[in-house]
Scaffold this motif. Structure first.
Motif, PDB file in Angstrom:
ATOM      1  N   MET A   1      47.352  24.426  38.592  1.00 33.51           N
ATOM      2  CA  MET A   1      48.730  24.451  38.966  1.00 33.51           C
ATOM      3  C   MET A   1      48.937  25.428  40.127  1.00 33.51           C
ATOM      4  SD  MET A   1      51.971  24.511  36.356  1.00 33.51           S
ATOM      5  CE  MET A   1      51.612  26.048  35.627  1.00 33.51           C
ATOM      6  N   ALA A   2      48.369  26.615  40.022  1.00 31.52           N
ATOM      7  CA  ALA A   2      48.531  27.605  41.090  1.00 31.52           C
ATOM      8  C   ALA A   2      47.939  27.084  42.392  1.00 31.52           C
ATOM      9  CB  ALA A   2      47.888  28.927  40.697  1.00 31.52           C
ATOM     10  N   ARG A   3      46.755  26.503  42.314  1.00 33.00           N
ATOM     11  CA  ARG A   3      46.097  25.998  43.527  1.00 33.00           C
ATOM     12  C   ARG A   3      46.917  24.898  44.175  1.00 33.00           C
ATOM     13  NH1 ARG A   3      39.819  24.907  43.258  1.00 33.00           N
ATOM     14  NH2 ARG A   3      40.051  27.004  42.491  1.00 33.00           N
ATOM     15  N   ASN A   4      47.458  23.999  43.371  1.00 33.62           N
ATOM     16  CA  ASN A   4      48.285  22.928  43.922  1.00 33.62           C
ATOM     17  C   ASN A   4      49.534  23.458  44.605  1.00 33.62           C
ATOM     18  OD1 ASN A   4      46.494  20.982  43.065  1.00 33.62           O
ATOM     19  ND2 ASN A   4      47.597  20.563  41.161  1.00 33.62           N
ATOM     20  N   ALA A   5      49.973  24.643  44.209  1.00 36.85           N
ATOM     21  CA  ALA A   5      51.154  25.262  44.819  1.00 36.85           C
ATOM     22  C   ALA A   5      50.776  26.164  45.996  1.00 36.85           C
ATOM     23  CB  ALA A   5      51.912  26.072  43.774  1.00 36.85           C
ATOM     24  N   GLY A   6      49.488  26.169  46.385  1.00 39.90           N
ATOM     25  CA  GLY A   6      49.056  26.976  47.521  1.00 39.90           C
ATOM     26  C   GLY A   6      48.729  28.407  47.167  1.00 39.90           C
ATOM     27  N   HIS A   7      48.438  28.649  45.894  1.00 35.81           N
ATOM     28  CA  HIS A   7      48.118  29.999  45.438  1.00 35.81           C
ATOM     29  C   HIS A   7      46.803  29.989  44.677  1.00 35.81           C
ATOM     30  CE1 HIS A   7      52.437  30.198  46.126  1.00 35.81           C
ATOM     31  NE2 HIS A   7      52.248  31.478  46.343  1.00 35.81           N
ATOM     32  N   ARG A   8      46.246  31.170  44.507  1.00 37.30           N
ATOM     33  CA  ARG A   8      45.047  31.343  43.690  1.00 37.30           C
ATOM     34  C   ARG A   8      45.296  32.506  42.744  1.00 37.30           C
ATOM     35  NH1 ARG A   8      40.304  28.861  45.944  1.00 37.30           N
ATOM     36  NH2 ARG A   8      39.376  29.537  44.005  1.00 37.30           N
ATOM     37  N   ILE A   9      44.610  32.503  41.625  1.00 36.47           N
ATOM     38  CA  ILE A   9      44.695  33.610  40.679  1.00 36.47           C
ATOM     39  C   ILE A   9      43.408  34.414  40.804  1.00 36.47           C
ATOM     40  CG2 ILE A   9      44.919  34.296  38.264  1.00 36.47           C
ATOM     41  CD1 ILE A   9      46.430  31.656  37.803  1.00 36.47           C
ATOM     42  N   ASP A  10      43.549  35.672  41.187  1.00 37.61           N
ATOM     43  CA  ASP A  10      42.395  36.541  41.372  1.00 37.61           C
ATOM     44  C   ASP A  10      42.129  37.280  40.061  1.00 37.61           C
ATOM     45  OD1 ASP A  10      40.382  38.179  42.161  1.00 37.61           O
ATOM     46  OD2 ASP A  10      41.474  39.109  43.817  1.00 37.61           O
ATOM     47  N   TRP A  11      41.278  36.693  39.232  1.00 32.67           N
ATOM     48  CA  TRP A  11      40.983  37.257  37.913  1.00 32.67           C
ATOM     49  C   TRP A  11      40.193  38.549  38.026  1.00 32.67           C
ATOM     50  CZ3 TRP A  11      44.128  35.227  34.694  1.00 32.67           C
ATOM     51  CH2 TRP A  11      44.450  33.872  34.754  1.00 32.67           C
ATOM     52  N   ARG A  12      39.641  38.850  39.210  1.00 30.37           N
ATOM     53  CA  ARG A  12      38.887  40.090  39.398  1.00 30.37           C
ATOM     54  C   ARG A  12      39.780  41.260  39.773  1.00 30.37           C
ATOM     55  NH1 ARG A  12      35.312  37.480  43.824  1.00 30.37           N
ATOM     56  NH2 ARG A  12      37.447  37.030  44.331  1.00 30.37           N
ATOM     57  N   SER A  13      41.060  41.018  39.976  1.00 34.10           N
ATOM     58  CA  SER A  13      41.951  42.095  40.427  1.00 34.10           C
ATOM     59  C   SER A  13      42.015  43.212  39.390  1.00 34.10           C
ATOM     60  CB  SER A  13      43.359  41.558  40.689  1.00 34.10           C
ATOM     61  OG  SER A  13      44.020  41.309  39.472  1.00 34.10           O
ATOM     62  N   ALA A  14      42.287  44.405  39.881  1.00 29.78           N
ATOM     63  CA  ALA A  14      42.407  45.572  38.994  1.00 29.78           C
ATOM     64  C   ALA A  14      43.544  45.369  38.001  1.00 29.78           C
ATOM     65  CB  ALA A  14      42.625  46.835  39.816  1.00 29.78           C
ATOM     66  N   ALA A  15      44.626  44.753  38.446  1.00 32.62           N
ATOM     67  CA  ALA A  15      45.771  44.521  37.555  1.00 32.62           C
ATOM     68  C   ALA A  15      45.338  43.707  36.343  1.00 32.62           C
ATOM     69  CB  ALA A  15      46.890  43.796  38.302  1.00 32.62           C
ATOM     70  N   PHE A  16      44.587  42.667  36.566  1.00 30.41           N
ATOM     71  CA  PHE A  16      44.147  41.819  35.459  1.00 30.41           C
ATOM     72  C   PHE A  16      43.184  42.571  34.552  1.00 30.41           C
ATOM     73  CE2 PHE A  16      41.089  38.913  33.552  1.00 30.41           C
ATOM     74  CZ  PHE A  16      41.943  38.154  32.782  1.00 30.41           C
ATOM     75  N   GLN A  17      42.182  43.187  35.132  1.00 29.79           N
ATOM     76  CA  GLN A  17      41.149  43.834  34.330  1.00 29.79           C
ATOM     77  C   GLN A  17      41.685  45.004  33.519  1.00 29.79           C
ATOM     78  OE1 GLN A  17      37.587  44.557  36.562  1.00 29.79           O
ATOM     79  NE2 GLN A  17      37.575  42.491  37.368  1.00 29.79           N
ATOM     80  N   GLU A  18      42.652  45.707  34.050  1.00 34.84           N
ATOM     81  CA  GLU A  18      43.177  46.878  33.351  1.00 34.84           C
ATOM     82  C   GLU A  18      44.227  46.532  32.301  1.00 34.84           C
ATOM     83  OE1 GLU A  18      44.650  49.373  36.455  1.00 34.84           O
ATOM     84  OE2 GLU A  18      42.654  49.748  37.268  1.00 34.84           O
ATOM     85  N   ARG A  19      44.989  45.467  32.529  1.00 36.37           N
ATOM     86  CA  ARG A  19      46.158  45.243  31.677  1.00 36.37           C
ATOM     87  C   ARG A  19      46.167  43.951  30.882  1.00 36.37           C
ATOM     88  NH1 ARG A  19      50.220  46.816  36.366  1.00 36.37           N
ATOM     89  NH2 ARG A  19      50.061  44.596  36.614  1.00 36.37           N
ATOM     90  N   ASN A  20      45.239  43.070  31.074  1.00 33.62           N
ATOM     91  CA  ASN A  20      45.297  41.764  30.432  1.00 33.62           C
ATOM     92  C   ASN A  20      45.371  41.842  28.911  1.00 33.62           C
ATOM     93  OD1 ASN A  20      45.223  38.843  30.368  1.00 33.62           O
ATOM     94  ND2 ASN A  20      43.142  39.096  29.584  1.00 33.62           N
ATOM     95  N   ASP A  21      44.471  42.595  28.311  1.00 38.94           N
ATOM     96  CA  ASP A  21      44.438  42.650  26.849  1.00 38.94           C
ATOM     97  C   ASP A  21      45.750  43.191  26.273  1.00 38.94           C
ATOM     98  OD1 ASP A  21      41.887  41.616  26.842  1.00 38.94           O
ATOM     99  OD2 ASP A  21      40.917  43.564  26.594  1.00 38.94           O
ATOM    100  N   ASP A  22      46.214  44.307  26.837  1.00 32.26           N
ATOM    101  CA  ASP A  22      47.461  44.902  26.336  1.00 32.26           C
ATOM    102  C   ASP A  22      48.656  43.984  26.565  1.00 32.26           C
ATOM    103  OD1 ASP A  22      46.112  47.144  25.478  1.00 32.26           O
ATOM    104  OD2 ASP A  22      46.522  48.287  27.306  1.00 32.26           O
TER     105      ASP A  22
END
Length: 101
Positions: A1-22
């Motif tokens: 969905m994100a790609r079709n809208a011209g975006h990508r999700i950067d799962w390696r970002s610090a935001a994701f790695q630090e806060r995903n679980d919480d």
């Protein structure tokens, strides 16, 4: 969905790695999705931003590989003792004082 809208999700970002679980736990337990939304705002990037990040990563890898192959990289700082594995064993011309190589 994100790609079709011209975006990508950067799962390696610090935001994701630090806060995903919480953030996921907060959404599941307390029905509060705001931490997930906040995290995703930082993880979702435009296709152009994604391409720039990929180029930067590739350049960093290339630089690291080039540095490891540079002359002198990985060579011992002191001469090897005679007879040690990998030590040069002189030939006949070396014993006569001739030039080797």
């Amino acid at each position: 969905m994100a790609r079709n809208a011209g975006h990508r999700i950067d799962w390696r970002s610090a935001a994701f790695q630090e806060r995903n679980d919480d953030a996921s736990l907060e959404a599941r337990k307390n029905d509060n999705i705001e931490p997930l939304r906040s995290m995703m705002r930082e993880c979702v990037v435009s296709t152009q931003q994604w391409a720039a990040r990929q180029q930067a990563i590739a350049a960093a890898r290339l630089a690291a590989n080039s540095a490891s192959r540079a002359p002198g990289a990985g060579t011992p700082s002191s001469p090897r003792r005679p007879g040690a594995p990998g030590a040069h064993i002189g030939g006949e011309s070396e014993r006569r004082g001739g030039r080797v190589g």
